[in-house]
Structure formats: C-alpha cells, structure tokens
Design a protein around this motif. Structure first.
Motif, PDB file in Angstrom:
ATOM      1  N   LEU A  93       0.813  -1.213   0.000  1.00 18.44           N
ATOM      2  CA  LEU A  93       0.000   0.000   0.000  1.00 18.44           C
ATOM      3  C   LEU A  93       0.850   1.269   0.000  1.00 18.44           C
ATOM      4  CD1 LEU A  93      -2.762  -1.009   2.590  1.00 18.44           C
ATOM      5  CD2 LEU A  93      -3.062  -0.730   0.116  1.00 18.44           C
ATOM      6  N   MET A 149      -7.078   6.484   1.926  1.00 18.10           N
ATOM      7  CA  MET A 149      -6.668   5.088   2.080  1.00 18.10           C
ATOM      8  C   MET A 149      -7.140   4.534   3.430  1.00 18.10           C
ATOM      9  SD  MET A 149      -2.817   5.283   0.497  1.00 18.10           S
ATOM     10  CE  MET A 149      -2.383   3.609   0.961  1.00 18.10           C
ATOM     11  N   LEU A 152     -10.720   3.657   3.174  1.00 16.81           N
ATOM     12  CA  LEU A 152     -10.961   2.428   2.423  1.00 16.81           C
ATOM     13  C   LEU A 152     -10.579   1.191   3.234  1.00 16.81           C
ATOM     14  CD1 LEU A 152      -9.725   3.449  -1.134  1.00 16.81           C
ATOM     15  CD2 LEU A 152     -11.932   2.379  -0.666  1.00 16.81           C
ATOM     16  N   ILE A 320     -13.525   3.531  -6.537  1.00 16.19           N
ATOM     17  CA  ILE A 320     -13.282   3.886  -5.133  1.00 16.19           C
ATOM     18  C   ILE A 320     -14.573   4.323  -4.466  1.00 16.19           C
ATOM     19  CG2 ILE A 320     -12.143   5.579  -3.643  1.00 16.19           C
ATOM     20  CD1 ILE A 320      -9.778   5.433  -5.640  1.00 16.19           C
ATOM     21  N   ARG A 332     -11.731  -3.578  -0.605  1.00 17.57           N
ATOM     22  CA  ARG A 332     -11.301  -2.238  -0.196  1.00 17.57           C
ATOM     23  C   ARG A 332      -9.778  -2.120  -0.171  1.00 17.57           C
ATOM     24  NH1 ARG A 332     -12.533  -1.826   4.751  1.00 17.57           N
ATOM     25  NH2 ARG A 332     -13.818  -3.658   5.188  1.00 17.57           N
ATOM     26  N   ALA A 336      -7.592   0.449  -2.315  1.00 22.14           N
ATOM     27  CA  ALA A 336      -6.611   1.341  -1.685  1.00 22.14           C
ATOM     28  C   ALA A 336      -5.251   1.212  -2.365  1.00 22.14           C
ATOM     29  CB  ALA A 336      -6.501   1.012  -0.198  1.00 22.14           C
ATOM     30  N   SER A 340      -3.278   4.278  -4.210  1.00 23.56           N
ATOM     31  CA  SER A 340      -1.906   4.634  -3.865  1.00 23.56           C
ATOM     32  C   SER A 340      -0.993   4.517  -5.074  1.00 23.56           C
ATOM     33  CB  SER A 340      -1.419   3.725  -2.732  1.00 23.56           C
ATOM     34  OG  SER A 340      -0.089   4.015  -2.377  1.00 23.56           O
TER      35      SER A 340
END
Length: 914
Positions: A93, A149, A152, A320, A332, A336, A340
């Motif tokens: 992430l 993020m 999410l 999203i 999710r 995310a 990113s």
C-alpha cells in the motif's frame, strides 16, 4: 528516524517451521539478535509466551497464522492471532510502485541488508527494519491520500503506529490527489550548442569515445558503427532501410544514437517501434539513459503504449466511490492499493503493477480490468477527470518529445496520428514480426470470450448458472437509484428493467451459438476423416453453400439481432443518464459514458459476426475462418477474417506517409537475401528508396556454439519421435547440469513429452519448468535464471525475446523445424494467392517463413562473447530434405556435428567441458 512502540515484535517463519522473533529495538541501537524458536512443542509454547501481550508483525501472515491455528495451540494463540499485522499488505500500500514486495525485493528501497529466504532470523530483522521505513514513509505521503486510504482500509485495521497522529479517515476527490496535466509539449526551437554532428558517430561509438568511457563492459563493435552510419544515411536520404544485425551487434544503440542526433539537430521527431513491451521497457530503462550519458545532451523521450495499458482516472474514481461502503475488506484493500499506485506512478501504466501485488490483493485483477482506459468510454475534454488523465498526460508529453517509443500494434493501429504524434521518421525494431502485427491490426476477430467479458461487465444472468444480474454496471445503477429521488427513478427504472432481459437474451443466443458452432466445425473435421478436440475451418465457397452452414447463419443472425437490441437499450440508458441532474447517480457522466461504450462494443462484436458469417461481399483479398474447441466451461469458438496481403496497405499508409522507415532485426534474411522480407511487406513497390545492410554477429560462433543434428532420431511423423525427444532432452539436461531450454512447435507435443520427462528430470535432480502452467512467461524465465539445475520447455513465445546470457543457459533443444501448419487458413490462402500469381509458394513463402522462425529460436543460446553452448536439432529433415541446405545457408557459420545421437552426445560433452 521514527521509533516503533516497545510492544511490537516482528516474526518470520523458516522452511523447517521454526519461528524467529525480533523486538522493535532491532530497528534502533543496541538491539539484541532475534530469538529463534524450534518447531517442537516446547519451542511453540515458549513462542506463545514471547508473543503474549504484544502486537506481532509478520511479512505474509498466512503461514504464521496457519501454524498458530493448530489444535494444540489455537486456544492460547487467539489473542496473538487477533492482533497479527501483515507488513506485506502495508508495504504494497505504501510502496506500490516496487517491482517486488517480498523482503529481499524491498531491501534496496528500505535500506536493510538483503535477507536469505531460508533464514528466519534475518527475515525477522528485515521485517523490523521495513516497518521503520514504512513509518517514515507515511510522514511523506500526501495527507489527503493517506486519509482516503484509511477510509478504504478501515481505521481499525490500520496500525496506529503506522500513521501520523493528525491524519483521520476522510473522503476526497481523485483529481485533488493526482498531478494535473501540464501544457502541451513543443519540440525545441534550436539544437543544443554542444550537440555532436552525425559525422562523429564513429568517434562516439568507437574505442576512445564516450560510449567506451560510460559502459563498464564496452567492446569495440565495428558492425555497430557500420549500422549507425547506415541509419544516419537513411534519415538524411529518406530511405527504406533494412538492417539485419546479428546477436551482439548492439543494434539498439546503433539506431538510438543517430536517431536522437538527427531529431535534435533537425528538430524533427523520430519514432521507434518494438514488437514487445519488454523491449520498450529495456529502451526506456537501460538504453536511453546510457545514450543520454554518452551524448552529454538533454533530450526528451516518451514511451507510449496502447490506451488500454493505462488507468482511467474517472473509472478509478468510480471504483473507489463504489467500494467505500463495501463489506468485503479484500475489495477495499485492492482499491486502496490502486489509489496509492496511481497517485505515485509516473506513467499510470498498468503493466508496471507487480505480479506480487496481484498475489497480495486477490480482487486486484478484476479491478484493474474495470479501470483500464477505454477509447469508447472516454469523454475527452468533457470528462470531469480530463485534467489528470494518465493517457492524456503522456500524449501531451509525447507532443514535445524528440523520440517516441511505441509498439508495432499502436504504430499500425494509429495511422491517422490520433494517439501517437506525427513522426516523419520511424524505426521498426523486431521488424520480422511486422507482417503478423499488420495482419492482426487489419483483420477482424470475435470470440466466445468477447461476448462473455462484455456480458460480465453488466452481470447478465446465465442460463447455465445461477448468476443473476447483481453485479457490474447493473449493480452500480441499482445501488445508486436506491438513493435517488422519485423523478430520477421514474426516468431510469423502465429502461433498466428492459436492459437485463435483453442482456440475458444475448447470453442465451451466444451459448446456443457456441454449441452449434462446435458441432458444425468438429462435425466437418470428422467428416473429413480427422479426429481432434480443437479444429479450424476455412470458409470456402463450397462450405458457404452447404445446408449445415445455413443453420449456423440463422443462429448468427439471431446473435446479431439480440446484440443490436441490447446495444440500442444500452445507448438509450446512457442518454437517459446524461440527462440526470443528480450527480450521485450519474457520477459526473461516468455511468453514461460506460453504457454508451458498452453499446459500441456490443455493436462492434455483432458487426464482426456479420462480416465473417453473413456477408457475401467481403473482398477476395480477405480469408475467413472459424475455430472451435471444447473447454471445461463449455464450447469455445472464434470467428476471424484477415487480409491475405498486407503490403499494399503498408505501402500506402506507412512507406509513402513517412520520410524514413528503418527495419531492423536479427532475422530478416533467408540465405543472406532480403527478398522474402521485401515481398511480404510490399517494399518492392518503392525500389528507388530501398537500401539494405547485413551486419554479422561479432561473436566467434565456431568457437562458442556447437550445432548437433543427430541422424538416427525418428522423423517427426514417426510414432517413436516423442519418446526420442524425451530421451534427448533428459540426456542433454543431465549433461549440462540443467541449464537447458527446449523449444516445441505445438502444445500437444509439449504435453506428451512433459508427461514422460518429469520423472527422468527428477532422477537427474533437474527441475522441470513448463509453459502453460500457472506462472507467466517472465516468471518462468526468472525462475530459470535463478536455479541453474533447470530445464524450461516452451512453445512459440519462447522462440524469441528470451535473453539469458551466461551459464544459466548452456543447451538449447529445438524439437522440430517451425513450419506453419499447412491447413492454417491464412497460410493456405497466402500460398494459394502466390500460386495463382504463377509463383512457387513453397519456396517463396512456406520454407522462408520457417527459416526465419528457426533463426529466431537458434539465436536464444549465444547472447555474449563469453557464452558457450550446444544446440541440438531433433528434426533430421534438416539433413534429409533439399530445403535443409537453405536452413544451413541462412545460419552464421558454427561448429557442426551430424553423427548418431551417441556421437552428438559425446561431442556435446567434450564441447561443454572445454
């Protein structure tokens, strides 16, 4: 440097199921070494005592969770299991653009020593060091990105120690997070003052020049200089230049250096086109930085791929928004990661997402398909996300580029210059593939998967499953309508109710058509006395008039009608969505664009069905055919039409439209003549512009390469051939200690051979890797290079583009000469076309095509001056048939053994031991 809380510990599992634990202090000064707990019962009890009351971080938590979930441990392990944190997820992430997300792969980024994969203590320490790096990295992220993020992923599952205290979960619009598109680029107005002239090419590339000083492994290559001068001459005179450059010539630099000097001095953009993305990336990541260093001038180069290689910001924003409320954490997390990645990616090129990211986030593959840029769904300047569009950003950069690197498919698909800026000079590398790519671009194709994937986008119900219309576009509209006002629902619900049944009707028609087409094609094959589970049927005049074909045409017409109805309904729904003022429903016009694109794509698929099966006026310059096969999920089929001769189109759209066209490859000639290449690409239509150059490999092949053709191996048509192939590959692999690549011409023979080869390889302690299993081509090659005691067996895609220098590849086995299947409709039609012109299609097309393919496979072995190896060709037609001499004459001279297999084996053993 951030310090982690004292209650954190970092764990890793060894291959023997021992567990190492490092403390948070391992990331600071005075750390004690990690403690290793053995895999016995006492060791695991001590492990649980060590972990009790602490939060445990482990890179890839599944293995440790499985260990602690054993019945004898699970009651005491529950508190530990509930607090496990997977650092792999958070590394992906927070460092989304890394090529690898395992601990060894992240070592260079996070700054810790590369750990051994079998040492749990090293891995535990590396996990601690990685988490310190991650904690530092979050302080450098845009707080808005981190907030979204967090929203999410879920704040509860995001570790407190891994986020700044002032960041809270919050939604924000995607355009706020992405870099805006800059002004349209322009070619520079004047050449750099220190730009060397083209006449200096011999000095630039010579032994006393800047290339020699910049390249640590420089070797003087006169052929490279000769090719560079020829490319410069072609640019100056406006030629159509063909250059065959043998392995080791260094052809990339030989065309890049003069191309960039020409572009900068004349302020004219130059395009370089490759067949593969791999070569595009090599040029961008390796060759162009080297050219920048040796020329000591600044230039602007842009790599541009087809639109669907890039992420669509509007589609990602919609994904999203839809997943913010999803009850599935995996979805999710994947969203995310994509968020990113696109915020930190330089290009938004989806091929740059690492294979490990797909393994870490299971729903990622489906989400990536949802966010691919789609020309039909693109709103252009009207799109609310146009200002941050990844593809538009690259297009604008390309407008001001000195050099644009594209691929053949894009170069030939965009002949009008809508995507790639106009380039009067183009260099085609890997040019031996140009006819095939042109055939694909100018042809038409529709398959069972075309309709399956389209209907999957709306989740149309299937008559063969219980899948209902509860996903995709239908799910999105229905969910948004639940929040809409009465007026909006009244406008959309009738259209929506009519959409689902039409989608279901098209699915039913295509499923029935699949049954009918498989019965028809396989039935024709059986009637011809053949027996196969996959068949190809060319649509000849005789077949088009048969009563069986009439039944197929009726069902094809039903598909066209059903598709037209669905497309009409989708277009109406798109128009209705455009008029909806409630932006929460319309999504800034995103849904409307999606439904209109869907309508266009369904119409295109129906038009191809009509063109192949229903039209009687298709030009005689095209050949049409059907393919059919059985799959584990039902019938598979494809309808295709392709041009017999691509030369006239290329001549009109490419050669006449550009000042200079350069074609280069290691395999352009047959018997040292360019005649075959000229004829296939229609180059003889402009003889006054033609120029050619053949540059041999600088390698000492008589000292580096032994070619063995055993004369006592059965012919490929003999029943004993596969047994002989298995025996030779096994013996070759034993002799070479693995390090063997075996090239097959058909998947069926590959499967037969592998079934017998596996136990023999095991007996010799040699690992067997096989194409068509789970791993990708690049993953297989990486595995092959990592483990020397390996045999890799592959088919067509491994005959070219495989570059394994050094000892990792010492033996190459070519199972059969790569002749095309004579009954292939395109091959058959092209041979007929030449025969009708009074030419000999066997000598002018069929055999030369096989020779080019053979040279490609042959060239996989020797990739550097220090390589040494053996090529074994098991097709003794090379010795028995007259055309064998043409194959030998087309190769560069090397050592040759033509005895029995035992004699070849002895010669190979002596050769490899030298």
């Amino acid at each position: 440097m951030p310090r982690l809380p004292a209650n954190l510990v970092f764990s890793a599992l060894g291959p023997d199921r021992s567990v190492a634990v490092a403390s948070a202090l391992a990331s600071g000064d005075g750390a004690s070494p990690p403690q290793v707990f053995p895999p016995d019962a006492a060791g695991r009890r001590r492990l649980l005592r060590r972990l009790r009351g602490r939060q445990c971080v482990v890179h890839d938590s599944a293995a440790l969770a499985e260990l602690l979930s054993e019945p004898s441990l699970v009651r005491h392990a529950r508190p530990v299991l509930s607090s496990l944190v997977d650092s792999r997820e958070f590394a992906a992430l927070l460092i989304p653009c890394a090529r690898r997300h395992d601990l060894p792969g992240l070592a260079g980024i996070a700054g810790y020593p590369k750990p051994g994969p079998a040492n749990p203590a090293d891995l535990a320490s590396a996990t601690a060091a990685l988490c310190v790096h991650l904690a530092q990295r979050v302080t450098q992220l845009d707080p808005r990105l981190l907030s979204l993020m967090l929203m999410l992923v879920g704040a509860d599952s995001w570790p407190q120690w891994l986020r700044p205290s002032n960041v809270r979960p919050a939604a924000t619009s995607l355009p706020n997070l992405l870099a805006p598109i800059g002004p349209r680029g322009r070619l520079r107005s004047a050449a750099p003052e220190n730009l060397p002239p083209l006449s200096q090419l011999p000095n630039i590339l010579g032994p006393d020049g800047p290339l020699a000083r910049a390249h640590p492994a420089y070797e003087h290559r006169p052929g490279q200089i000769e090719m560079a001068l020829a490319v410069a001459e072609a640019l100056r005179k406006g030629q159509l230049l063909m250059v065959e450059a043998g392995t080791g010539v260094g052809k990339s630099l030989a065309y890049l250096v003069p191309a960039i000097l020409w572009s900068l001095s004349r302020r004219q953009r130059v395009a370089v086109s490759t067949n593969t993305k791999n070569l595009q990336e090599q040029l961008a990541d390796k060759d162009l930085p080297l050219v920048r260093e040796i020329l000591a001038v600044d230039f602007h180069a842009v790599v541009l791929k087809g639109r669907n290689n890039y992420a669509c910001a509007r589609a990602l924003s919609a994904v999203i928004s839809d997943l913010l409320g999803s009850m599935f954490r995996a979805e999710r997390l994947a969203a995310a990661f994509l968020l990113s990645w696109i915020a930190q990616s330089q290009r938004g090129d989806l091929s740059e997402i690492s294979p490990e990211a797909y393994a870490t986030f299971e729903p990622l593959a489906d989400l990536v398909e949802e966010i691919r840029s789609d020309a039909e769904a693109c709103g252009g300047r009207r799109c609310s996300h146009h200002g941050v569009c990844c593809f538009e950003r690259l297009r604008r950069r390309a407008q001001g580029a000195d050099l644009v690197v594209v691929n053949h498919a894009l170069a030939l698909a965009d002949l009008e210059g809508a995507l790639v800026p106009q380039c009067d000079h183009i260099i085609f590398d890997e040019a031996h593939n140009l006819e095939d790519v042109a055939t694909d671009q100018l042809g038409h194709e529709v398959t069972h998967w075309t309709f399956t994937s389209l209907l999957r986008r709306v989740r149309a119900p299937s008559t063969r499953s219980d899948t209902a219309g509860t996903g995709g576009l239908l799910r999105t509209v229905r969910r948004r309508l639940e929040r809409a006002g009465w007026q909006t629902r009244t406008a959309l619900e009738p259209l929506l109710e009519g959409f689902a049944p039409r989608a279901a009707a098209l699915r039913e028609r295509t499923e029935e058509f699949g049954d009918q087409i498989v019965d028809f094609v396989l039935g024709e094959v059986v009637r011809a006395g053949e027996d196969t589970d996959r068949a190809t049927l060319r649509l000849t005049d005789e077949l088009l008039g048969s009563r069986y074909f009439e039944l197929l045409r009726k069902q094809a017409q039903q598909i066209v009608d059903a598709a037209s109805e669905l497309a009409r309904q989708a277009a109406q729904l798109g128009e209705a969505l455009e008029k909806v003022e409630d932006q929460e429903v319309s999504g800034d016009g995103a849904l409307a664009a999606d439904f209109k694109a869907f309508a266009t794509q369904v119409t295109d698929a129906a038009n191809t069905v009509q063109l192949v099966l229903l039209r009687d006026d298709l030009s005689e310059d095209f050949v049409r055919w059907i393919e059919a096969w059985e799959t584990g999920h039902g019938p598979g089929w494809a309808l295709r039409a392709a041009p017999i001769d691509v030369g006239p189109v290329l001549e009109a759209a490419v050669y006449r439209a550009r000042s200079t066209v350069v074609f280069t490859s290691a395999t352009l000639t047959v018997e040292h003549s360019f005649e075959f290449f000229r004829q296939r690409l229609g180059l003889e239509r402009q003889p006054e512009r033609l120029a050619e150059l053949s540059v041999p490999s600088p390698f000492d092949l008589p000292e580096q390469l032994l070619l063995c053709v055993p004369r006592d191996v059965p012919l490929p048509t003999d029943t004993e051939f596969v047994d002989a192939v298995v025996a030779v590959i096994a013996e070759t692999a034993r002799l070479a200690g693995g390090r063997t690549l075996a090239l097959f011409t058909s998947r069926s023979m590959l499967r037969q051979a592998v079934a017998q080869l596996a136990p023999l390889c095991a007996d010799h302690d040699v690992r067997l890797l096989v194409q068509d299993r789970a791993a990708s081509r690049s993953a297989l090659l990486n595995e092959f290079q990592r483990d020397e005691r390996t045999v890799l067996c592959g088919v067509k895609s491994f005959w070219e583009g495989v570059d394994v220098p050094g000892v990792a590849l010492s033996a190459l086995v070519i199972v059969k000469l790569p002749f095309a299947v004579p009954s292939d409709p395109l091959v058959e039609a092209r041979r007929e076309h030449l025969d009708n012109l009074g030419r000999n299609s066997r000598d002018e097309y069929y055999i030369p095509q096989a020779i080019i393919g053979f040279k490609q496979g042959f060239g996989r072995l020797i990739r550097s001056r220090t390589d040494r190896g053996v090529v074994v060709v098991l097709d003794k037609r090379l010795l028995l048939r007259n055309y064998g001499r043409r194959f030998f004459r087309s190769l560069e001279r090397c050592a040759l053994e033509r005895g029995t297999w035992e004699e070849c084996l002895g010669a190979a053993e002596a050769w490899l031991s030298r």
